[in-house]
Design a protein around this motif. Structure first.
Motif, short mmCIF file in Angstrom:
data_model
loop_
_atom_site.label_atom_id
_atom_site.label_comp_id
_atom_site.label_asym_id
_atom_site.label_seq_id
_atom_site.Cartn_x
_atom_site.Cartn_y
_atom_site.Cartn_z
N ASP A 68 39.79 -77.24 43.24
CA ASP A 68 40.26 -77.84 41.98
C ASP A 68 39.46 -79.09 41.64
OD1 ASP A 68 41.33 -79.00 44.24
OD2 ASP A 68 43.10 -79.74 43.18
N LYS A 69 38.72 -79.63 42.61
CA LYS A 69 37.92 -80.83 42.35
C LYS A 69 36.48 -80.48 42.00
CE LYS A 69 40.67 -83.36 45.71
NZ LYS A 69 40.71 -83.79 47.10
N PHE A 70 36.15 -79.23 42.09
CA PHE A 70 34.78 -78.84 41.82
C PHE A 70 34.59 -78.49 40.33
CE2 PHE A 70 31.82 -75.22 41.29
CZ PHE A 70 30.65 -75.89 41.58
N THR A 71 33.51 -79.01 39.78
CA THR A 71 33.15 -78.68 38.41
C THR A 71 31.77 -78.03 38.41
OG1 THR A 71 34.37 -80.60 37.65
CG2 THR A 71 32.83 -79.61 36.09
N TYR A 72 31.73 -76.90 37.83
CA TYR A 72 30.45 -76.19 37.80
C TYR A 72 29.51 -76.89 36.83
CZ TYR A 72 27.03 -72.46 37.42
OH TYR A 72 25.87 -71.74 37.41
N ARG A 73 28.33 -77.24 37.31
CA ARG A 73 27.37 -77.96 36.46
C ARG A 73 26.01 -77.28 36.48
NH1 ARG A 73 29.20 -84.14 36.44
NH2 ARG A 73 31.39 -83.69 36.66
N GLY A 74 26.02 -76.00 36.57
CA GLY A 74 24.77 -75.27 36.50
C GLY A 74 24.40 -74.66 37.83
N ALA A 75 23.33 -73.89 37.79
CA ALA A 75 22.89 -73.15 38.97
C ALA A 75 22.62 -74.11 40.13
CB ALA A 75 21.63 -72.36 38.64
N GLY A 76 23.10 -73.76 41.26
CA GLY A 76 22.88 -74.56 42.46
C GLY A 76 23.93 -75.62 42.71
N SER A 77 24.76 -75.87 41.71
CA SER A 77 25.73 -76.95 41.88
C SER A 77 26.79 -76.59 42.91
CB SER A 77 26.39 -77.31 40.55
OG SER A 77 27.09 -76.19 40.01
N LEU A 78 27.12 -75.32 43.03
CA LEU A 78 28.13 -74.92 44.01
C LEU A 78 27.62 -75.14 45.43
CD1 LEU A 78 30.82 -73.63 44.75
CD2 LEU A 78 29.77 -71.38 44.49
N LYS A 79 26.39 -74.71 45.66
CA LYS A 79 25.83 -74.88 47.00
C LYS A 79 25.66 -76.37 47.33
CE LYS A 79 21.80 -74.01 49.84
NZ LYS A 79 20.40 -73.58 49.86
N ALA A 80 25.25 -77.12 46.33
CA ALA A 80 25.06 -78.55 46.56
C ALA A 80 26.40 -79.23 46.90
CB ALA A 80 24.46 -79.19 45.31
N TRP A 81 27.42 -78.81 46.21
CA TRP A 81 28.75 -79.38 46.48
C TRP A 81 29.23 -79.04 47.89
CZ3 TRP A 81 33.62 -76.57 46.62
CH2 TRP A 81 34.74 -77.40 46.66
N MET A 82 29.02 -77.79 48.26
CA MET A 82 29.43 -77.37 49.60
C MET A 82 28.61 -78.09 50.66
SD MET A 82 29.76 -73.30 48.77
CE MET A 82 29.87 -72.83 50.46
N SER A 83 27.30 -78.23 50.39
CA SER A 83 26.44 -78.92 51.34
C SER A 83 26.89 -80.36 51.53
CB SER A 83 24.99 -78.90 50.86
OG SER A 83 24.54 -77.58 50.68
N ARG A 84 27.28 -80.96 50.42
CA ARG A 84 27.72 -82.35 50.50
C ARG A 84 28.96 -82.48 51.37
NH1 ARG A 84 26.73 -86.78 47.29
NH2 ARG A 84 24.74 -85.75 47.00
N ILE A 85 29.84 -81.53 51.24
CA ILE A 85 31.04 -81.57 52.08
C ILE A 85 30.66 -81.45 53.56
CG2 ILE A 85 33.10 -80.23 52.72
CD1 ILE A 85 33.58 -79.72 49.77
N MET A 86 29.77 -80.55 53.84
CA MET A 86 29.36 -80.37 55.24
C MET A 86 28.65 -81.62 55.77
SD MET A 86 30.40 -77.49 56.25
CE MET A 86 31.15 -76.04 55.51
N VAL A 87 27.79 -82.20 54.94
CA VAL A 87 27.09 -83.41 55.38
C VAL A 87 28.09 -84.54 55.63
CG1 VAL A 87 25.47 -85.21 54.63
CG2 VAL A 87 24.92 -82.80 54.25
N ASN A 88 29.02 -84.69 54.70
CA ASN A 88 30.01 -85.75 54.87
C ASN A 88 30.83 -85.57 56.14
OD1 ASN A 88 29.28 -87.16 52.60
ND2 ASN A 88 30.77 -86.16 51.27
N LEU A 89 31.22 -84.32 56.39
CA LEU A 89 31.99 -84.06 57.62
C LEU A 89 31.15 -84.38 58.85
CD1 LEU A 89 33.98 -80.70 57.18
CD2 LEU A 89 34.89 -82.97 57.66
N SER A 90 29.89 -83.99 58.79
CA SER A 90 29.00 -84.24 59.93
C SER A 90 28.81 -85.74 60.16
CB SER A 90 27.64 -83.56 59.70
OG SER A 90 27.81 -82.17 59.52
N ILE A 91 28.56 -86.46 59.08
CA ILE A 91 28.38 -87.91 59.19
C ILE A 91 29.66 -88.55 59.73
CG2 ILE A 91 28.02 -90.04 57.87
CD1 ILE A 91 25.49 -88.46 58.13
N GLU A 92 30.76 -88.07 59.22
CA GLU A 92 32.05 -88.59 59.69
C GLU A 92 32.19 -88.39 61.19
OE1 GLU A 92 35.75 -90.42 59.04
OE2 GLU A 92 34.16 -90.06 57.59
N TYR A 93 31.84 -87.19 61.62
CA TYR A 93 31.92 -86.91 63.05
C TYR A 93 31.01 -87.85 63.84
CZ TYR A 93 31.09 -84.71 67.51
OH TYR A 93 30.95 -84.51 68.86
N LEU A 94 29.77 -88.01 63.36
CA LEU A 94 28.82 -88.85 64.08
C LEU A 94 29.27 -90.30 64.11
CD1 LEU A 94 25.54 -87.25 62.64
CD2 LEU A 94 26.33 -87.14 65.02
#
Lengths: 189, 434
Positions: free
Chosen positions: A65-91
């Motif tokens: 519900d927080k995701f807004t589609y902003r063109g091609a690639g935006s979904l993957k970028a959003w998901m990647s950001r979540i993964m990066v944030n989780l990883s950074i958080e873990y580190l």
């Protein structure tokens, strides 16, 4: 009842927002491998990376519900950001992001590498080189190279100063260049 | 061209690994799916559904039996001092026998008349039962319904191609994530099972009830105790029907009188709703098996009244029991909010106080009172289904619809347990676990 397969990223994200389980599965099958690669690149440990992948996708599926589609690639970028944030958080939680382990015989200069050298190295081997970097080097390297963060941003994210960030990136590059060169050299023999 | 683009090493690695994909661990989607949406099991294949249905059925049956049939159920097991029997045994009644009814006698008065000659009786019993049957219905997440898709592979491939877009143009707003996730962290948010160390001891207080039995349409004299009707023909004086007949014998006369053309006596009786309360202790040997014992207090009470044209015969008793039940429990469901179990065992109850009182009030104002103490010992077999709603980890409210079989205690006292040796009951209680 047959459900029509979502055929584009926008429709897929919309169906995931509606908690369509089939769309979720499609999304997972499409991107989970890449997301696991991101996690591996950050934490350098497969078991932890798999846990982060699991938690990350739970986060993704419950946050559509927080995701807004902003063109091609935006979904993957959003998901990647979540993964990066989780990883950074873990580190950060494990106090690994700011670690700077001195590596013996670190070269003073960065060996010249060519595009051909890099292209020659299998992805898995390149990943292994990154994963084997000390956590501090690896984190700065990832943020600078893949997330295109500046040293100022990295410093703010990791709670270190800019000079440390720059230093760690330099060291990471030196180690990677050395190992790439060695790999190419060994392969040529 | 940015500074990064000038860096062959960084740019080369970035491009090389941009779409790098790691092989996924086996079953990772299944694990994720399980947490996202618990698998929907058809209700007819879910043992929980069957259990819930059984409990619901038992509750409905108990309640229905309780509310509809119990209070007006015809009894038939009472010892009968029926006028009919006298009619057969007293064929050679002398002419003018009815005159005896007016004979004067010595009254034996042991208690005030008002105490035994009740102007009215509580007519109807109230029974209420609040039964909450947890159907534990599987929650069907509509979003998680499996959807078979024709042409799935082709469509996936189509999307796979279109999904390989670059990151350019992406604008993502992502708030701070939750703390680093380990699977255990997620499990703690989703697992319904009880956590932590197994809790071995439980203590509970309970209230048990079952239906009452009432009968208002018996003909003739009856008694709540075998052989105590006082209407044995053998007890009649040989010079019967004299004017000096004691009051207790008038009861016998009454029976006889009504055998010779008078309106036969009508008898009503009522085994009141038993009241039972107690506390219990339960010790769990394992996660599934436990043994339970405790102490119970039960009161049984019955009333009988026979009205004839010449007098009223009343019987009443109250029995107070202390009992020790011993039951084995099989806990077949134990979740955070719901625990279900089956119990079976036995109970030994000893009457610590039992008053049996009979009163005869003759039409001419004389009366007789008989008092007796009865203290039977009662064995029974118990079985029930238990449903406990866990309000907290240590406290729950339970309901136990069940069945009990009461063995003959040999006392001759007719109770609800002798009239209905196998009976349904419903126990409600609170339970603390530690």
């Amino acid at each position: 009842m047959n459900a029509r397969m979502p055929i584009n990223e926008q429709e897929l994200s919309e169906r995931c927002r509606q908690q369509d389980n089939h769309a979720r599965k499609v999304l997972y099958e499409l991107y989970a491998g890449q997301m696991l690669g991101i996690c591996m690149r950050y934490v350098g440990n497969r078991e932890i990376a798999e846990d982060l992948l699991h938690d990350g996708f739970l986060k993704i599926f419950t946050s559509f519900d927080k995701f807004t589609y902003r063109g091609a690639g935006s979904l993957k970028a959003w998901m990647s950001r979540i993964m990066v944030n989780l990883s950074i958080e873990y580190l950060r939680k494990n106090d690994a992001a700011g670690q700077s382990v001195e590596i013996e015989e670190l070269p003073d200069t960065i060996a010249d590498t060519t595009e051909e050298d890099i292209a020659f190295i299998p992805q898995e081997v390149l990943m292994k080189f990154i994963e084997e970097l000390p956590a501090g080097y690896r984190t700065v390297f990832n943020l600078y190279t893949f997330e295109e963060k500046s040293h100022k941003e990295i410093a703010a994210m990791l709670g270190i100063n800019e000079r440390t960030s720059a230093s760690q990136l330099f060291r990471a590059k030196a180690v990677l260049a050395k190992r790439i060169k060695e790999y190419v050299r060994d392969a040529d023999r | 061209m940015s500074k990064r683009d000038d860096d062959i090493l960084l740019e080369g690695i970035r491009k090389r690994l941009e779409n790098y994909s790691e092989p996924l661990p086996e079953g990772s989607w299944a694990l994720l799916e399980k947490e996202l949406c618990p698998r929907k099991i058809p209700f007819y294949r879910s043992w929980r559904s069957w259990s819930a249905a059984a409990v619901l059925l038992a509750c409905i049956f108990s309640l229905g039996w309780w509310l509809s049939g119990a209070f007006t159920e015809k009894g038939g097991a009472l010892p009968v001092a029926d006028a009919g029997s006298f009619r057969q045994q007293n064929q050679p009644l002398p002419e003018g026998f009815p005159a005896v009814a007016a004979a004067q006698g010595t009254a034996k008065v042991e208690m005030p008349l008002g105490k035994v000659a009740r102007p009215s009786r509580s007519g109807q019993l109230l029974a209420s039962a609040s039964v909450a049957a947890d159907e534990d219905a599987a929650i069907g997440d509509i979003a998680c319904a499996e959807e078979a898709v024709a042409g799935k592979e082709e469509a996936e491939e189509t999307f796979r191609e279109s999904g390989k877009d670059s990151l350019a143009g992406a604008s993502v707003v992502q708030k701070r994530n939750q703390p680093s996730g380990r699977r255990a962290w997620m499990a703690s948010n989703t697992a319904p099972k009880r956590q932590g160390k197994r809790q071995k001891w439980s203590m509970g207080v309970s209230y048990l009830n079952m239906g009452a039995v009432k009968n208002e349409g018996l003909s003739g004299f009856h008694s709540l105790k075998e052989g105590q009707g006082g209407i044995s023909i053998g007890q009649l004086p040989s010079h019967s029907f004299s004017t000096a007949l004691p009051a207790e014998d008038k009861l016998m006369q009454d029976a006889l009188l009504n055998n010779v053309g008078h309106e036969p006596p009508r008898t009503r009786y009522e085994h009141k709703m038993p009241v039972s309360t107690g506390f219990s202790f339960r010790y769990a040997f394992t996660d599934r098996f436990a043994i339970e014992t405790g102490l119970t207090y039960t009161m049984l009470s019955s009333e009988l009244e026979s009205n004839s044209s010449t007098g009223v015969y009343v019987e009443e008793y109250k029995l107070h029991y202390l009992g020790i039940p011993v039951k084995g429990n099989w806990i077949f469901l134990d979740t955070k909010f719901l625990t279900m179990y089956l119990s079976a065992g036995f109970a030994l109850e000893k009457s610590v106080s039992g008053k049996y009182e009979r009163v005869y009030l003759s039409g001419d104002g004389e009366n007789a009172v008989w008092n007796e103490t009865v203290k039977p010992m009662q064995w029974s077999l118990l079985g029930n289904v238990g449903v406990q709603f866990n309000a907290t980890e240590r406290f729950g409210i339970y309901v136990e619809p069940g069945v009990a079989h009461y063995f003959d205690d040999g006392s001759g006292v007719q109770t609800i347990r002798t009239e209905k040796p196998t009976n349904f009951n419903l126990q409600l209680g609170l339970r603390w676990t530690y």
